[in-house]
Scaffold this motif. Structure first.
Motif, PDB file in Angstrom:
ATOM      1  N   SER A  47     121.033  -9.882  17.646  1.00  0.00           N
ATOM      2  CA  SER A  47     121.475  -9.304  16.377  1.00  0.00           C
ATOM      3  C   SER A  47     122.380  -8.092  16.545  1.00  0.00           C
ATOM      4  O   SER A  47     123.168  -7.780  15.656  1.00  0.00           O
ATOM      5  N   VAL A  52     124.063  -9.239  11.476  1.00  0.00           N
ATOM      6  CA  VAL A  52     122.804  -9.535  10.770  1.00  0.00           C
ATOM      7  C   VAL A  52     122.608  -8.783   9.451  1.00  0.00           C
ATOM      8  O   VAL A  52     122.344  -9.392   8.429  1.00  0.00           O
ATOM      9  N   GLY A  94     121.032 -13.684  15.565  1.00  0.00           N
ATOM     10  CA  GLY A  94     119.964 -12.726  15.339  1.00  0.00           C
ATOM     11  C   GLY A  94     118.644 -13.218  15.910  1.00  0.00           C
ATOM     12  O   GLY A  94     118.322 -14.401  15.828  1.00  0.00           O
ATOM     13  N   HIS A 301     119.212  -1.520  13.163  1.00  0.00           N
ATOM     14  CA  HIS A 301     120.378  -2.277  13.624  1.00  0.00           C
ATOM     15  C   HIS A 301     121.663  -1.497  13.358  1.00  0.00           C
ATOM     16  O   HIS A 301     121.733  -0.733  12.397  1.00  0.00           O
TER      17      HIS A 301
END
Length: 325
Positions: A47, A52, A94, A301
């Protein structure tokens, strides 16, 4: 980036001049053929490569395969930057583990993250091992993977659980999980070596760029506010120090060491360029547990700014790999 774009401009001019010099006189009036990309590039990874989260752009594949590649993730940014010099195949996904890149079909999860989010298209059909996109004609492979093999997401969730009700004191996560980290890192190293060997076997002439992970936890964890879900929620400051020193930095070191043992591979360091842009910095390039609480989970992320930085580092490495300098 100026130096990279200068090199691209010079290369483009040189290619154009060379093409003109080689066109036979009798073909001068013929309709020009479509320009072919000079190099084949395959992007592999998890990811942190695919994008993502909404903060890394919009998913662009129709129909969705559940891998959640976004249009502001670094492979797509580089693809736009390089202007046709490379033919990109992006099969990053991901939640991918190193084994999912090397040899295992993966069942993508899309944005199905209960209890935070339900994906109406879940479950998705399995996708092939990412290495199957690599072949004898591949010139460059970029691969960013290892965090899911380490189980970083599971570690973070455990730290959230154990930190709840602690008032921010102590190291409850370290106390419970520290003994198992060495074994997790050893598996990352073994799997990474096997992956690099597989990629070299499938694409003997390819340069392999092993992309590391950015700074996620700052050196000064006093920046991180306890119970702030835009950062690390109830993870304690002591556990954040442990995550940085004993989990995340050793993960990058394991990847770098593995790449260093393969002649056709090199490590791309994202950590140094992101030191002041952690989850807890005001100019963060990595989102916290939520981008917007409670309806937009990000689960630690990179956002579009983080991918832009990754693109700059990886782009330079790609051009160096193929001798564009």
């Amino acid at each position: 980036m100026a130096s990279v774009r200068t090199r691209l401009a010079v290369l483009g001019s040189a290619v154009a001049l060379a093409a003109c010099a080689q066109v036979p006189v009798q073909l001068a009036d013929a309709a020009p053929a479509a320009a072919a990309a000079s190099y084949d590039w395959v992007a592999l990874g998890d990811s942190y490569t695919a994008g993502v989260i909404p903060a890394a752009g919009d998913t662009f594949e129709v129909p969705r395969d559940g891998c959640e590649r976004t249009d502001r993730s670094y492979p797509q940014v580089i693809d736009r930057d390089l202007g046709g010099l490379f033919d990109l195949t992006n099969v990053s996904c991901g939640a991918a583990t190193i084994e999912d890149v090397t040899s295992k079909a993966q069942e993508p999860i899309g944005r199905h993250l209960p209890p935070f989010a339900e994906d109406p298209d879940y479950p998705f059909p399995p996708v092939p091992p990412q290495s199957e996109a690599v072949g004898p004609g591949t010139d460059v492979v970029t691969v960013g993977v290892g965090g899911n093999t380490l189980g970083f997401g599971d570690i973070v969730f455990k730290c959230l659980e154990l930190g709840s009700g602690s008032g921010g004191a102590g190291t409850p996560c370290k106390d419970e999980l520290a003994d198992g980290i060495a074994g997790r890192l050893a598996k990352v190293s073994r799997d990474y070596d096997e992956m690099l060997a597989t990629l070299h076997k499938r694409a003997p002439k390819a340069k392999i760029l092993a992309v590391g992970y950015p700074t996620i936890v700052p050196n000064d964890t006093s920046k991180c506010r306890y119970n702030d879900w835009g950062q690390f929620g109830p993870v304690t400051q002591g556990d954040l120090d442990w995550l940085r020193q004993d989990v995340l930095e050793p993960l990058n070191e394991a990847i770098e060491k593995s790449a260093g043992t393969h002649d056709d591979a090199r490590f791309v360091n994202l950590y140094d360029s992101t030191r002041d842009h952690s989850v807890c910095d005001s100019g963060k390039w990595v989102e916290g547990i939520f981008t917007s609480f409670p309806d937009q989970p990000a689960l630690v992320h990179p956002n579009a700014r983080g991918h832009r930085n990754a693109a700059e580092q990886v782009e330079t490495a790609i051009l160096d790999a193929v001798g564009v300098n």
